[in-house]
Enzyme design. Structure first.
Site, PDB file in Angstrom:
ATOM      1  CB  THR A   9      -1.384   0.166   1.917  1.00 30.83           C
ATOM      2  OG1 THR A   9       0.223  -0.493   2.410  1.00 30.83           O
ATOM      3  CG2 THR A   9      -1.871  -1.061   1.269  1.00 30.83           C
ATOM      4  CB  VAL A  12       8.549   1.669  -3.961  1.00 29.15           C
ATOM      5  CG1 VAL A  12       8.947   0.624  -4.144  1.00 29.15           C
ATOM      6  CG2 VAL A  12       9.269   3.119  -4.576  1.00 29.15           C
ATOM      7  NE  ARG A  97      19.336  -0.329  -1.491  1.00 28.21           N
ATOM      8  CZ  ARG A  97      18.789   0.951  -1.613  1.00 28.21           C
ATOM      9  NH1 ARG A  97      19.787   1.619  -1.011  1.00 28.21           N
ATOM     10  NH2 ARG A  97      17.435   0.812  -2.128  1.00 28.21           N
ATOM     11  CB  CYS A 126      16.255   5.307  -6.897  1.00 26.63           C
ATOM     12  SG  CYS A 126      16.381   5.907  -5.297  1.00 26.63           S
ATOM     13  CE  LYS A 205      20.734   4.988   1.162  1.00 27.00           C
ATOM     14  NZ  LYS A 205      18.920   5.566   1.428  1.00 27.00           N
ATOM     15  CG  HIS A 234      15.605  10.652  -8.382  1.00 22.52           C
ATOM     16  ND1 HIS A 234      14.951  11.149  -7.366  1.00 22.52           N
ATOM     17  CD2 HIS A 234      15.821   9.536  -7.570  1.00 22.52           C
ATOM     18  CE1 HIS A 234      14.569  10.766  -5.962  1.00 22.52           C
ATOM     19  NE2 HIS A 234      15.159   9.662  -6.199  1.00 22.52           N
TER      20      HIS A 234
HETATM   21  C1  2RA Z   1      15.333   9.646  -2.065  1.00 22.48           C
HETATM   22  N1  2RA Z   1      16.826   7.380  -3.347  1.00 22.48           N
HETATM   23  O1  2RA Z   1      15.021   9.403  -3.124  1.00 22.48           O
HETATM   24  C2  2RA Z   1      15.966   8.120  -1.930  1.00 22.48           C
HETATM   25  C3  2RA Z   1      15.270   6.933  -1.297  1.00 22.48           C
HETATM   26  N2  2RA Z   1      13.719   6.643  -1.937  1.00 22.48           N
HETATM   27  O2  2RA Z   1      15.124   9.548  -0.815  1.00 22.48           O
END
Ligand code: 2RA
Length: 329
Positions: A9, A12, A97, A126, A205, A234
């Site tokens: 729910t 993502v 990860r 992402c 990350k 992004h």
């Molecule tokens: C963000 N990549 O964009 C991270 C987690 N979704 O905040």
């Protein structure tokens, strides 16, 4: 395939259900999983109504695959429980990860690492996925020495509360605040919390996951991650220094022939990637491809992708597709 979606729910999770249906993933039974307070909620999937169940009920149903997007602690607590009953877990959180015993997979790059023994598989962050989709083929041909990346990240990456704050600000109403600063008309130089070294978890990350996915710890990466008031995806300004020289037409040709990457690069027609046009698409878009004239063997790129799709749900489901196609589940 009996498929559990843990976090069904959430933002993502909902995209996972959409992509599973779009790609005709062979779901015979869906097990939508969410927090206890959501148990019983009805979810439509492929013309069938399913009821949300709790985690232990889902484990007891022994799914073949469990797609997780429910936060790191839930993954740490429950992915092993699913794996113990034979389920293959593909997890979107950062929990696994950097675990040396777990694979961190972008199918176009390193799915061949996967074996039947991998019962908990990590989906990368992402902002990492979209960058390595472009960098991995370039590294193979030109050997990357260093990457400098600045990200311009969609508010959807923070979650529903931040999207709601943005909508409230545009509507001029006060509501819950995901950020203590206003989001619209702003750029916030922080994605996730700060680490000891002054970088955010998001920035680290990009450093650590890039090295693990490409399989080369010698690649130097430095990152600055910024939150901006867009929702489509992004964007990343990437500067790459190679060990070897290149010519731009070869770079464009190589990227043009890279599965999952679309080159949008024509300044005469103002053609370049933008999150407004990347939204709801699964490709990674690259443009503004140009030599860094200040530094030998160096290149500037602009990379855009829908962070909820290729950056999360679609990459996760592509991993599942690879497992099914190669009889690893
Ligand atoms: C963000 N990549 O964009 C991270 C987690 N979704 O905040």
């Amino acid at each position: 395939m009996k498929v559990a979606v843990v976090g069904a729910t959430g933002m993502v999770g909902e995209v996972m259900l959409q992509v599973l249906a779009e790609r005709n993933f062979p779901v015979t039974t869906l097990i939508p999983v969410a927090s206890e307070k959501t148990v019983g909620k009805e979810i439509e999937f492929n013309g069938t109504t399913y009821k949300v169940v709790g985690l232990q009920t889902a484990v007891d149903m022994r799914p073949d695959i469990a797609l997780f997007s429910a936060g790191g602690q839930t993954s740490l607590d429950w992915a092993p429980k699913f794996a113990a009953v034979g389920t293959t877990v593909i997890d979107n959180s950062s929990a696994w990860r950097m675990d040396p015993t777990k694979k961190l997979i972008v199918p176009e790059i390193n799915a061949s690492e996967l074996t039947k023994d991998d019962k908990i598989i990590a989906n990368p962050n992402c902002s990492t996925i979209q960058m390595v989709m472009v960098l991995a083929p370039l590294h193979k041909k030109y050997h990357i020495k260093r990457v400098i990346v600045s990200t311009y990240q969609s508010i959807t990456g923070t979650g529903v509360k931040a999207v709601q704050q943005l909508e409230n600000e545009y509507a001029g109403v006060q509501g819950d605040m995901a950020y203590k600063y206003q989001i619209h008309r702003n750029a916030i130089p922080q994605c996730d919390v700060f680490e000891e070294n002054g970088y955010t978890k998001e920035e680290m990350k990009l450093v650590r996951e890039t090295q693990k996915i490409i399989g080369d710890k010698s690649i130097a990466v430095t990152a600055t991650a910024i939150r901006i008031p867009v929702v489509g995806g992004h964007s990343e300004a990437v500067n790459v220094e190679f060990a070897n020289d290149f010519n731009l037409s070869d770079i464009r040709e190589l990227l043009h022939h890279t599965a999952g990457v679309v080159v949008q690069d024509n300044t005469d027609t103002y053609t370049y990637p933008m999150p407004l046009f990347a939204q709801d698409k699964d490709d990674v878009f690259v443009g503004r491809i140009r030599r860094d004239e200040s530094q030998p063997n160096s290149l500037n790129l602009w990379i855009v992708a829908d962070n909820l799709r290729k950056g999360a749900a679609t990459n996760t489901i592509q991993i599942a597709e690879y497992l099914v196609a190669n009889h690893l589940v």
